[in-house]
Design a protein around this motif. Structure first.
Motif, PDB file in Angstrom:
ATOM      1  N   SER A 194      43.508  40.041  38.108  1.00  0.00           N
ATOM      2  CA  SER A 194      42.258  40.532  37.523  1.00  0.00           C
ATOM      3  C   SER A 194      41.034  40.129  38.336  1.00  0.00           C
ATOM      4  CB  SER A 194      42.111  40.043  36.078  1.00  0.00           C
ATOM      5  OG  SER A 194      42.134  38.631  36.018  1.00  0.00           O
ATOM      6  N   VAL A 234      48.489  45.311  32.129  1.00  0.00           N
ATOM      7  CA  VAL A 234      48.180  43.881  32.048  1.00  0.00           C
ATOM      8  C   VAL A 234      48.164  43.280  33.454  1.00  0.00           C
ATOM      9  CG1 VAL A 234      48.894  43.346  29.697  1.00  0.00           C
ATOM     10  CG2 VAL A 234      50.618  43.537  31.461  1.00  0.00           C
ATOM     11  N   TYR A 238      47.503  37.152  33.874  1.00  0.00           N
ATOM     12  CA  TYR A 238      47.738  36.912  32.448  1.00  0.00           C
ATOM     13  C   TYR A 238      49.229  36.689  32.189  1.00  0.00           C
ATOM     14  CZ  TYR A 238      48.406  37.891  27.480  1.00  0.00           C
ATOM     15  OH  TYR A 238      48.787  37.817  26.164  1.00  0.00           O
ATOM     16  N   GLN A 241      50.195  33.116  33.646  1.00  0.00           N
ATOM     17  CA  GLN A 241      49.636  31.996  32.877  1.00  0.00           C
ATOM     18  C   GLN A 241      50.303  31.883  31.503  1.00  0.00           C
ATOM     19  OE1 GLN A 241      45.401  32.727  32.782  1.00  0.00           O
ATOM     20  NE2 GLN A 241      45.264  32.698  35.020  1.00  0.00           N
ATOM     21  N   ALA A 242      50.471  33.023  30.838  1.00  0.00           N
ATOM     22  CA  ALA A 242      51.067  33.014  29.503  1.00  0.00           C
ATOM     23  C   ALA A 242      52.519  32.558  29.554  1.00  0.00           C
ATOM     24  CB  ALA A 242      50.965  34.402  28.878  1.00  0.00           C
ATOM     25  N   ASP A 261      48.266  44.248  26.373  1.00  0.00           N
ATOM     26  CA  ASP A 261      46.829  44.274  26.094  1.00  0.00           C
ATOM     27  C   ASP A 261      46.613  44.603  24.619  1.00  0.00           C
ATOM     28  OD1 ASP A 261      44.103  44.680  25.952  1.00  0.00           O
ATOM     29  OD2 ASP A 261      44.002  45.929  27.741  1.00  0.00           O
ATOM     30  N   ILE A 335      44.375  31.187  26.839  1.00  0.00           N
ATOM     31  CA  ILE A 335      44.876  32.285  27.678  1.00  0.00           C
ATOM     32  C   ILE A 335      44.819  33.586  26.884  1.00  0.00           C
ATOM     33  CG2 ILE A 335      46.877  33.200  28.920  1.00  0.00           C
ATOM     34  CD1 ILE A 335      47.794  30.226  29.218  1.00  0.00           C
ATOM     35  N   CYS A 337      44.440  38.182  27.415  1.00  0.00           N
ATOM     36  CA  CYS A 337      44.506  39.316  28.346  1.00  0.00           C
ATOM     37  C   CYS A 337      43.098  39.813  28.681  1.00  0.00           C
ATOM     38  CB  CYS A 337      45.327  40.454  27.728  1.00  0.00           C
ATOM     39  SG  CYS A 337      45.584  41.841  28.851  1.00  0.00           S
TER      40      CYS A 337
END
Length: 365
Positions: A194, A234, A238, A241-242, A261, A335, A337
């Motif tokens: 992102s 997505v 994200y 990290q998730a 998302d 965390i 999106c």
């Protein structure tokens, strides 16, 4: 001794990034083991050296294990099996064929048979704390409406062999929840980072960028169909990290998560956002999707446009993913999106920088 983290799918981009995130977030790193196909060893060595340098790891921390998920016991030597039995505490199974146009036979061997082999191997690990399996939100196939993380329902059909074999593989993993601590990750359609836009291949949403780039010479560029369906995109950061966070969360054992998302955009909106950012234009007129699919049934045309015909099915599919469980369990971590619009500029910049680099484009057949 610390935790022992075992990954399939290395040196793939998602696996590479996930390893970095796990190392960054985990103070109890004992060993990192990566299962690598024989023909990928040299590339894996370069990637592992970059990770070791980036995080100041001791070289003895990172282990390349030559093997193959499509073979019994993953084709790992007996000597290495003994070490893994003692030291592996977390398994991340990412290896799969991620291609909407994959032939059924290949998808079956890698996605289904391969996962079955990994499952059998994981069952034999006496010190296992968590088995994290990478599925896809699109195991729902042709089911529409609101789709929940707590469901794994056989759909009336599938849009392609990728969806079908990932569903069949997830069914196999789901049965393990009775025996071992399993966390299933179902990402939406993955796009680049992102913030940086970085990715390693232009598929999924990048087919739209290919389409727009190849037709930019036209005075008017039409939209593809009405574009009323929501397309769930997505960013890779994200997902990474998730997944890293959930792999260490006790409450995540036995659960399945939609890493999707919560507020996706419609296909028409994504198309307009991309066209505005790439070409500073707005779409004019419309090509019915039935006509678009016919054009893409012609191999020379889809190769010129850089679009797999299977991708158009997602412009009409009207399903929406409920991700309440993921949002709830990620809340304390902070965390979430990112909004698709917030990442469109770096996504476009990266695409334009690399669009003429053939290594980023998948082979259109």
């Amino acid at each position: 001794m610390g935790n022992g983290f075992f990954f399939t799918g290395f040196p793939g981009f998602i696996c590479n990034q996930l390893i970095r995130e796990v190392i960054k977030n985990n103070q109890l790193i004992g060993s990192v083991f990566v299962l690598v196909l024989p023909n990928m060893v040299e590339r894996a060595k370069k990637e592992s050296e970059a990770i070791i340098a980036a995080y100041g790891l001791d070289e003895s921390t990172f282990h390349i294990i030559v093997g193959d998920i499509t073979k019994p016991f993953l084709a790992i030597t007996e000597e290495e099996q003994e070490i893994l039995q003692q030291r592996v505490t977390h398994v991340f199974h990412l290896a799969a064929i991620y291609d909407l146009a994959v032939p059924r036979e290949i998808a079956q061997i890698v996605n289904v048979n391969g996962t079955e082999n990994v499952n059998e191997w994981v069952r034999r690990l006496p010190n296992l704390n968590r088995y994290i399996y990478f599925s896809t939100a699109y195991v729902v196939g042709n089911r529409e409406g609101t789709l929940y993380e707590t469901e794994l329902i056989t759909p009336p059909g599938f849009k392609n062999h990728y969806e079908q074999t990932k569903y069949e593989a997830e069914v196999l993993v789901e049965t393990l929840k009775k025996e071992i601590p399993v966390t299933i990750i179902r990402p939406g359609i993955v796009k680049g980072h992102s913030d940086t836009g970085e990715t390693i291949k232009f598929d999924g949403p990048y087919f739209i960028m290919n389409f727009l780039d190849r037709l930019k010479f036209l005075p008017l560029i039409p939209r593809l169909g009405k574009g009323e369906a929501y397309v769930n995109l997505v960013p890779i950061d994200y997902i990474i990290q998730a997944t890293a966070y959930l792999s260490q969360l006790d409450n995540a054992a036995g659960k399945t998560y939609h890493l999707t998302d919560p507020h996706p955009y419609r296909a028409s909106e994504i198309y307009e956002i991309m066209m505005k950012e790439m070409l500073n234009k707005q779409p004019k007129g419309m090509i019915p999707l039935t006509v678009g699919k016919w054009f893409l049934s012609l191999k020379p045309l889809r190769k010129f446009l850089g679009v797999e015909k299977e991708a158009l099915d997602y412009f009409t599919w009207k399903g929406q993913f409920d991700c309440t469980q993921a949002v709830t369990d990620l809340r304390e971590s902070g965390i979430a999106c990112p909004d698709f619009k917030d990442g469109i500029k770096p996504m476009t910049e990266f695409y334009l920088q690399q669009k003429d680099n053939p290594t980023f484009h998948i082979k259109i057949i």
